[in-house]
Design a protein around this motif. Sequence first.
Motif, short mmCIF file in Angstrom:
data_model
loop_
_atom_site.label_atom_id
_atom_site.label_comp_id
_atom_site.label_asym_id
_atom_site.label_seq_id
_atom_site.Cartn_x
_atom_site.Cartn_y
_atom_site.Cartn_z
N THR A 173 12.85 21.18 16.92
CA THR A 173 12.81 20.80 16.10
C THR A 173 12.60 19.49 15.49
O THR A 173 12.67 18.65 15.46
CB THR A 173 14.70 20.39 15.58
N LEU A 202 7.93 27.11 20.22
CA LEU A 202 8.58 27.28 19.03
C LEU A 202 9.32 26.53 18.47
O LEU A 202 9.84 25.30 18.82
CB LEU A 202 10.61 28.41 19.91
N ARG A 232 12.03 24.79 15.00
CA ARG A 232 13.10 25.04 13.87
C ARG A 232 12.56 23.96 13.23
O ARG A 232 12.72 22.76 13.44
CB ARG A 232 14.33 24.97 14.84
N GLU A 233 12.46 24.24 11.90
CA GLU A 233 12.15 23.10 10.97
C GLU A 233 14.50 22.94 10.29
O GLU A 233 15.06 23.36 10.44
CB GLU A 233 12.06 23.96 9.65
N ASN A 263 20.75 28.14 14.54
CA ASN A 263 19.58 28.99 13.98
C ASN A 263 19.30 30.40 14.04
O ASN A 263 18.71 30.26 15.80
CB ASN A 263 18.52 28.23 13.98
N SER A 264 19.55 31.87 13.66
CA SER A 264 18.73 33.05 13.98
C SER A 264 18.05 33.44 14.66
O SER A 264 17.82 34.20 15.79
CB SER A 264 20.32 34.03 13.32
N CYS A 265 17.45 32.84 13.90
CA CYS A 265 15.50 33.23 14.28
C CYS A 265 15.33 32.56 15.81
O CYS A 265 14.78 33.56 16.37
CB CYS A 265 15.24 32.50 13.04
N VAL A 266 15.59 31.26 16.08
CA VAL A 266 15.28 30.35 16.70
C VAL A 266 15.76 31.85 18.48
O VAL A 266 15.79 31.76 19.47
CB VAL A 266 15.90 28.86 17.04
N GLU A 290 14.17 34.44 19.49
CA GLU A 290 12.42 34.22 19.55
C GLU A 290 13.26 34.53 21.49
O GLU A 290 12.98 34.89 22.00
CB GLU A 290 11.97 33.58 19.25
N LYS A 333 5.68 30.45 17.15
CA LYS A 333 6.70 30.67 16.09
C LYS A 333 7.11 29.71 15.63
O LYS A 333 7.71 28.18 16.04
CB LYS A 333 7.82 31.61 16.55
N CYS A 339 10.24 29.05 12.56
CA CYS A 339 11.45 29.64 12.18
C CYS A 339 11.93 28.43 11.20
O CYS A 339 12.24 27.18 11.29
CB CYS A 339 12.47 29.30 13.21
#
Length: 432
Positions: free
Chosen positions: A371, A394, A396-397, A409-412, A415, A429, A431
């Motif tokens: 993160t 990966l 997460r912002e 976070n659904s994007c995380v 993935e 990636k 997110c």
Amino acid sequence: MQGRSIADVPTVRLAVSRLPASGARKGALLAISGGPGGTGLDLIGGAYPPEVLEQFDIVSYDPRGVGRSTPLIQCAGGLDNAGFAGDTVAIEAAERAEVAACVRDTGLDVLRHIGSDEATNDVDLLRAVLGEAQINLLAYSYGTQIAAMYALRFPGHYRSAVLDGVVDIAERPHEWLVGQGRGYQDTFTRLAAYCAGDYQRGGTECPLGDQVTAEATFQQLLRDADARPVAVDEGAGDAVTADDIIAATYSGLLWRSLWQPYLLALQDLREGDGTMIRHFADWQDSAGTNALTAITCTDIAEPTTDRAAVQQQAAALYDAATFDNFNPRPVQFPLLDCDLWPFPGKFVPGKLLPTKPERADHAAPLLFVGTRHDPTTPVGNAERMAKYMKSPLLIREGDGHCAVFNDENSCVDAEVVRYLEDPNSVGDKVCG
């Protein structure tokens, strides 16, 4: 020499829980808790997506020395060094008492075998007991140290490994402590900006004042509580001291979702009610403090009686996070528990750990998750480890510590699911 039966050999028992896959099974997913010293059994109840629950047995456990596993790390006879700020002699006396209590209550032989070296081997024992040729790993925070070492030590025994809130195992102990301090300093600065901005615009007074003076305001709160502890509701515990506020703050900074309730608790404190801050502080104190100390020192202790030898590192750590430095800078920093530990640690780069970890060519790529503004495991850790291990990263912002399968976070999560289904299918990636 006569042999011994298994009953005569000291035994570690691990508490393990298993939730069978609901559909076509791909294997077992072992969740490894953080800390060190965090319990892990409750990780079986994480917010796992349906695809994960369908394809994987979810397995969780309490690591050796922790929770319902035995023998349990205990250091009950120590002294609390709170309230001794600036008193080197008193702090060292309390630290020596804590170390002596750990040795007496836990046993020296147990302490010698309670660290990350043995914890890494425990994962492979669990794999074997579960009947898996290869295990899938989901590790959080300190648990990523165990997962990374497992990938290096048993490269053919894991199918996939997700590491969230990454420890850089190539860092020296003082380097990661300083990095952690800087991470908390960054998060306090971001909390102050939120407090003076969105939080206050929502109609609630910011207890830290404006962003420019927030650190000075906070330090004055600490000095006031140090001089006169703040009362709490009857039955809530002891009055709140400066050390309690610091413990509460480290809890409140850990996840973005806690910022608002923490700031409300801080405002109550300014108005003379320390009850909610007491709750935050007690949560921090109950989060495996004895086990954290014992496992950390068993891993990284460099015992010394030479105060001069620790001054530079102690000063760097003091300067890494300045928001809680409410007392004058010490003339001499005291020796702490790991300086006074009865034996040296071995889980350090160049000793048990490689100075530059590299994934075996035949081993599966790992997935490192960081993160952007993680206070306790800075994102740079994940970036470096992904590079060392030639594995996808990966990011997460946002703020907070760990995000995978936490309804964060659904994007995380999507993935990570893709990676678990096929460890070779994902790349780097970000997110939002």
